[in-house]
Write a protein that holds these residues in place. Structure first.
Motif, PDB file in Angstrom:
ATOM      1  N   GLN A  38      47.707  -4.744   4.590  1.00 36.90           N
ATOM      2  CA  GLN A  38      47.150  -3.666   5.409  1.00 36.90           C
ATOM      3  C   GLN A  38      45.852  -3.109   4.823  1.00 36.90           C
ATOM      4  O   GLN A  38      45.419  -2.013   5.187  1.00 36.90           O
ATOM      5  CB  GLN A  38      48.173  -2.511   5.563  1.00 36.90           C
ATOM      6  CG  GLN A  38      49.539  -2.922   6.052  1.00 36.90           C
ATOM      7  CD  GLN A  38      49.488  -3.604   7.418  1.00 36.90           C
ATOM      8  OE1 GLN A  38      48.778  -3.128   8.296  1.00 36.90           O
ATOM      9  NE2 GLN A  38      50.242  -4.665   7.596  1.00 36.90           N
ATOM     10  N   GLN A  39      45.240  -3.843   3.916  1.00 36.34           N
ATOM     11  CA  GLN A  39      43.945  -3.466   3.350  1.00 36.34           C
ATOM     12  C   GLN A  39      43.014  -4.669   3.393  1.00 36.34           C
ATOM     13  O   GLN A  39      43.466  -5.812   3.366  1.00 36.34           O
ATOM     14  CB  GLN A  39      44.096  -2.980   1.914  1.00 36.34           C
ATOM     15  CG  GLN A  39      44.786  -1.629   1.797  1.00 36.34           C
ATOM     16  CD  GLN A  39      44.845  -1.164   0.367  1.00 36.34           C
ATOM     17  OE1 GLN A  39      45.454  -1.797  -0.481  1.00 36.34           O
ATOM     18  NE2 GLN A  39      44.207  -0.038   0.086  1.00 36.34           N
ATOM     19  N   TYR A  40      41.715  -4.395   3.454  1.00 33.02           N
ATOM     20  CA  TYR A  40      40.732  -5.476   3.515  1.00 33.02           C
ATOM     21  C   TYR A  40      40.480  -6.046   2.125  1.00 33.02           C
ATOM     22  O   TYR A  40      40.448  -5.320   1.130  1.00 33.02           O
ATOM     23  CB  TYR A  40      39.412  -4.969   4.102  1.00 33.02           C
ATOM     24  CG  TYR A  40      39.489  -4.577   5.554  1.00 33.02           C
ATOM     25  CD1 TYR A  40      39.370  -5.535   6.556  1.00 33.02           C
ATOM     26  CD2 TYR A  40      39.666  -3.247   5.925  1.00 33.02           C
ATOM     27  CE1 TYR A  40      39.429  -5.182   7.897  1.00 33.02           C
ATOM     28  CE2 TYR A  40      39.729  -2.882   7.263  1.00 33.02           C
ATOM     29  CZ  TYR A  40      39.610  -3.858   8.240  1.00 33.02           C
ATOM     30  OH  TYR A  40      39.677  -3.499   9.576  1.00 33.02           O
ATOM     31  N   ASN A 208      33.907  -1.855   7.137  1.00 27.17           N
ATOM     32  CA  ASN A 208      35.271  -1.426   6.820  1.00 27.17           C
ATOM     33  C   ASN A 208      35.549  -1.537   5.316  1.00 27.17           C
ATOM     34  O   ASN A 208      36.212  -0.676   4.731  1.00 27.17           O
ATOM     35  CB  ASN A 208      36.287  -2.264   7.598  1.00 27.17           C
ATOM     36  CG  ASN A 208      36.364  -1.875   9.058  1.00 27.17           C
ATOM     37  OD1 ASN A 208      36.068  -0.738   9.419  1.00 27.17           O
ATOM     38  ND2 ASN A 208      36.755  -2.805   9.905  1.00 27.17           N
ATOM     39  N   LEU A 209      35.026  -2.602   4.703  1.00 30.40           N
ATOM     40  CA  LEU A 209      35.198  -2.783   3.262  1.00 30.40           C
ATOM     41  C   LEU A 209      34.477  -1.682   2.478  1.00 30.40           C
ATOM     42  O   LEU A 209      35.028  -1.149   1.513  1.00 30.40           O
ATOM     43  CB  LEU A 209      34.672  -4.151   2.836  1.00 30.40           C
ATOM     44  CG  LEU A 209      35.674  -5.305   2.874  1.00 30.40           C
ATOM     45  CD1 LEU A 209      34.952  -6.632   2.716  1.00 30.40           C
ATOM     46  CD2 LEU A 209      36.716  -5.154   1.785  1.00 30.40           C
ATOM     47  N   TRP A 211      33.694   1.361   3.490  1.00 26.81           N
ATOM     48  CA  TRP A 211      34.396   2.632   3.668  1.00 26.81           C
ATOM     49  C   TRP A 211      35.700   2.633   2.870  1.00 26.81           C
ATOM     50  O   TRP A 211      36.040   3.628   2.208  1.00 26.81           O
ATOM     51  CB  TRP A 211      34.673   2.873   5.148  1.00 26.81           C
ATOM     52  CG  TRP A 211      35.554   4.073   5.401  1.00 26.81           C
ATOM     53  CD1 TRP A 211      36.810   4.082   5.887  1.00 26.81           C
ATOM     54  CD2 TRP A 211      35.212   5.443   5.151  1.00 26.81           C
ATOM     55  NE1 TRP A 211      37.305   5.358   5.956  1.00 26.81           N
ATOM     56  CE2 TRP A 211      36.336   6.217   5.507  1.00 26.81           C
ATOM     57  CE3 TRP A 211      34.067   6.079   4.650  1.00 26.81           C
ATOM     58  CZ2 TRP A 211      36.348   7.608   5.398  1.00 26.81           C
ATOM     59  CZ3 TRP A 211      34.090   7.471   4.525  1.00 26.81           C
ATOM     60  CH2 TRP A 211      35.219   8.213   4.906  1.00 26.81           C
ATOM     61  N   GLN A 212      36.426   1.527   2.907  1.00 27.44           N
ATOM     62  CA  GLN A 212      37.680   1.418   2.163  1.00 27.44           C
ATOM     63  C   GLN A 212      37.436   1.579   0.660  1.00 27.44           C
ATOM     64  O   GLN A 212      38.182   2.280  -0.030  1.00 27.44           O
ATOM     65  CB  GLN A 212      38.333   0.061   2.437  1.00 27.44           C
ATOM     66  CG  GLN A 212      39.598  -0.198   1.628  1.00 27.44           C
ATOM     67  CD  GLN A 212      40.129  -1.592   1.842  1.00 27.44           C
ATOM     68  OE1 GLN A 212      40.790  -1.860   2.841  1.00 27.44           O
ATOM     69  NE2 GLN A 212      39.845  -2.496   0.927  1.00 27.44           N
ATOM     70  N   ASN A 213      36.385   0.936   0.145  1.00 26.16           N
ATOM     71  CA  ASN A 213      36.073   1.029  -1.282  1.00 26.16           C
ATOM     72  C   ASN A 213      35.688   2.448  -1.683  1.00 26.16           C
ATOM     73  O   ASN A 213      36.039   2.910  -2.768  1.00 26.16           O
ATOM     74  CB  ASN A 213      34.943   0.057  -1.637  1.00 26.16           C
ATOM     75  CG  ASN A 213      35.362  -1.389  -1.510  1.00 26.16           C
ATOM     76  OD1 ASN A 213      36.550  -1.706  -1.518  1.00 26.16           O
ATOM     77  ND2 ASN A 213      34.394  -2.288  -1.385  1.00 26.16           N
ATOM     78  N   VAL A 215      36.678   5.317  -0.124  1.00 23.66           N
ATOM     79  CA  VAL A 215      37.897   6.125  -0.088  1.00 23.66           C
ATOM     80  C   VAL A 215      38.799   5.793  -1.272  1.00 23.66           C
ATOM     81  O   VAL A 215      39.387   6.673  -1.898  1.00 23.66           O
ATOM     82  CB  VAL A 215      38.645   5.911   1.248  1.00 23.66           C
ATOM     83  CG1 VAL A 215      39.998   6.604   1.230  1.00 23.66           C
ATOM     84  CG2 VAL A 215      37.808   6.415   2.409  1.00 23.66           C
ATOM     85  N   GLN A 216      38.879   4.493  -1.580  1.00 30.44           N
ATOM     86  CA  GLN A 216      39.708   4.052  -2.701  1.00 30.44           C
ATOM     87  C   GLN A 216      39.208   4.659  -4.011  1.00 30.44           C
ATOM     88  O   GLN A 216      39.994   5.143  -4.830  1.00 30.44           O
ATOM     89  CB  GLN A 216      39.672   2.522  -2.807  1.00 30.44           C
ATOM     90  CG  GLN A 216      40.555   1.928  -3.898  1.00 30.44           C
ATOM     91  CD  GLN A 216      42.028   2.004  -3.580  1.00 30.44           C
ATOM     92  OE1 GLN A 216      42.416   1.850  -2.428  1.00 30.44           O
ATOM     93  NE2 GLN A 216      42.842   2.238  -4.586  1.00 30.44           N
ATOM     94  N   TYR A 220      42.103   7.603  -3.438  1.00 32.01           N
ATOM     95  CA  TYR A 220      43.341   6.942  -3.824  1.00 32.01           C
ATOM     96  C   TYR A 220      43.396   6.608  -5.313  1.00 32.01           C
ATOM     97  O   TYR A 220      44.456   6.710  -5.939  1.00 32.01           O
ATOM     98  CB  TYR A 220      43.548   5.682  -2.980  1.00 32.01           C
ATOM     99  CG  TYR A 220      43.831   5.981  -1.524  1.00 32.01           C
ATOM    100  CD1 TYR A 220      44.962   6.705  -1.153  1.00 32.01           C
ATOM    101  CD2 TYR A 220      42.953   5.575  -0.525  1.00 32.01           C
ATOM    102  CE1 TYR A 220      45.212   7.004   0.172  1.00 32.01           C
ATOM    103  CE2 TYR A 220      43.188   5.884   0.812  1.00 32.01           C
ATOM    104  CZ  TYR A 220      44.325   6.593   1.150  1.00 32.01           C
ATOM    105  OH  TYR A 220      44.559   6.898   2.457  1.00 32.01           O
TER     106      TYR A 220
END
Length: 313
Positions: A38-40, A208-209, A211-213, A215-216, A220
């Motif tokens: 569920q993660q890129y 998306n990657l 933004w995910q990085n 936020v991570q 997180y």
């Protein structure tokens, strides 16, 4: 169920455990490498055949790295000191072998982006494989070092393979520079995941990657740091997945930047204040509900008395 423990010192048992671990991991890589987390991952842009070949190459190169370190006869302290350089050279070697097939040269400017990839987990993995569990510091994980589960070392190895593979493809993407070049290269070499066969899908994937990085890194990772949990990548029966394992983070507080320290402070404050605030508001709600019920019952009683009074009249 009998728990299998990792050997705690250099011996024939440790050699056998390492061989068994590599064979078991090789078999798992053949079965399935779909991303089910569920993660890129940067690896997602490759088709399954190419992704599996890359992960197999990393495992093969890692075997050679272990043999090279044993041959040089480094002690544990020197190994930890050289960890960053060892991993950097290892990534360059994997990248060179992987990219050579596609006639790609990685520029030095892009190599510099990946000097920060070393982590404590790499230290622990190398020590487990070369020296045994007795060389790991106490209180790092939840168990005693002399009773390190075999599966724990297996998780560290799988995490290392996926982490390196992800960085290698990240390096490739940075080297190709833009989505048009990425699309042309992937299609020409026939290694593209069909989900990312268009310019639009590649742009969306990279955004998306990013933004995910972000936020991570700023949310997180700090929460994991605060809870002393660390995310690792594993190869399950369904494919690539993630889980969290305990890792003592006490010595890392100095490496956090100011924003992360503020967020960490907020987490501490939240854990201190929210339970008290919740208790306060629950008490207020109880009193409000009690008063509301009493008031409503009194109003109903008064209303009934008025009705009875008028009926009698």
């Amino acid at each position: 169920m009998i728990i299998k423990y990792w050997p705690n010192r250099q011996s024939i048992n440790l050699n056998n455990a390492v061989v068994d671990l590599f064979i078991e991991t090789e078999k798992k890589l053949i079965l399935k490498t779909d991303n089910q987390s569920q993660q890129y991952l940067y690896l997602d842009i490759l088709n399954n055949i190419t992704k599996t070949k890359l992960l197999q190459l990393i495992l093969s190169e890692f075997k050679e790295l272990i043999l090279d370190i044993i041959e040089v006869n480094l002690n544990a302290r020197i190994l930890i000191k050289l960890n960053k350089k060892i991993v950097e050279i290892f990534i360059q070697r994997v990248s060179k072998n992987f990219f050579t097939k596609f006639n790609i040269r990685i520029s030095n400017s892009h190599k510099n982006r990946f000097k920060h990839i070393s982590s404590n987990f790499t230290n622990y993995l190398l020590i487990y494989l070369i020296f045994g569990s007795s060389y790991i510091e106490d209180d790092i994980f939840l168990f005693e070092t002399l009773y390190t589960p075999y599966n724990h070392v297996k998780v560290l190895l799988e995490n290392f393979i996926i982490h390196i593979g992800n960085l290698v493809i990240k390096q490739l993407i940075y080297n190709l520079n833009n989505c048009i070049n990425i699309k042309k290269f992937l299609k020409k070499q026939n290694i593209c995941n069909k989900l990312y066969a268009s310019n639009r899908s590649i742009i969306l994937f990279l955004n998306n990657l990013k933004w995910q990085n972000f936020v991570q890194s700023y949310i997180y990772d700090i929460k994991s740091f605060y809870n002393e949990r660390h995310k690792v990548w594993i190869i399950s029966s369904e494919g690539i997945n993630s889980k969290y394992i305990y890792l003592s983070q006490g010595e890392k507080i100095q490496s956090l930047n100011q924003i992360k320290i503020i967020f960490l402070f907020w987490l501490e404050l939240k854990d201190l204040l929210i339970p008290k605030a919740e208790k306060f508001f629950i008490q207020i709600a109880k009193y409000f509900l009690y008063c509301s019920i009493n008031l409503l019952s009194n109003l109903i009683l008064i209303l009934l008395r008025i009705i009875v009074f008028y009926l009698n009249k």
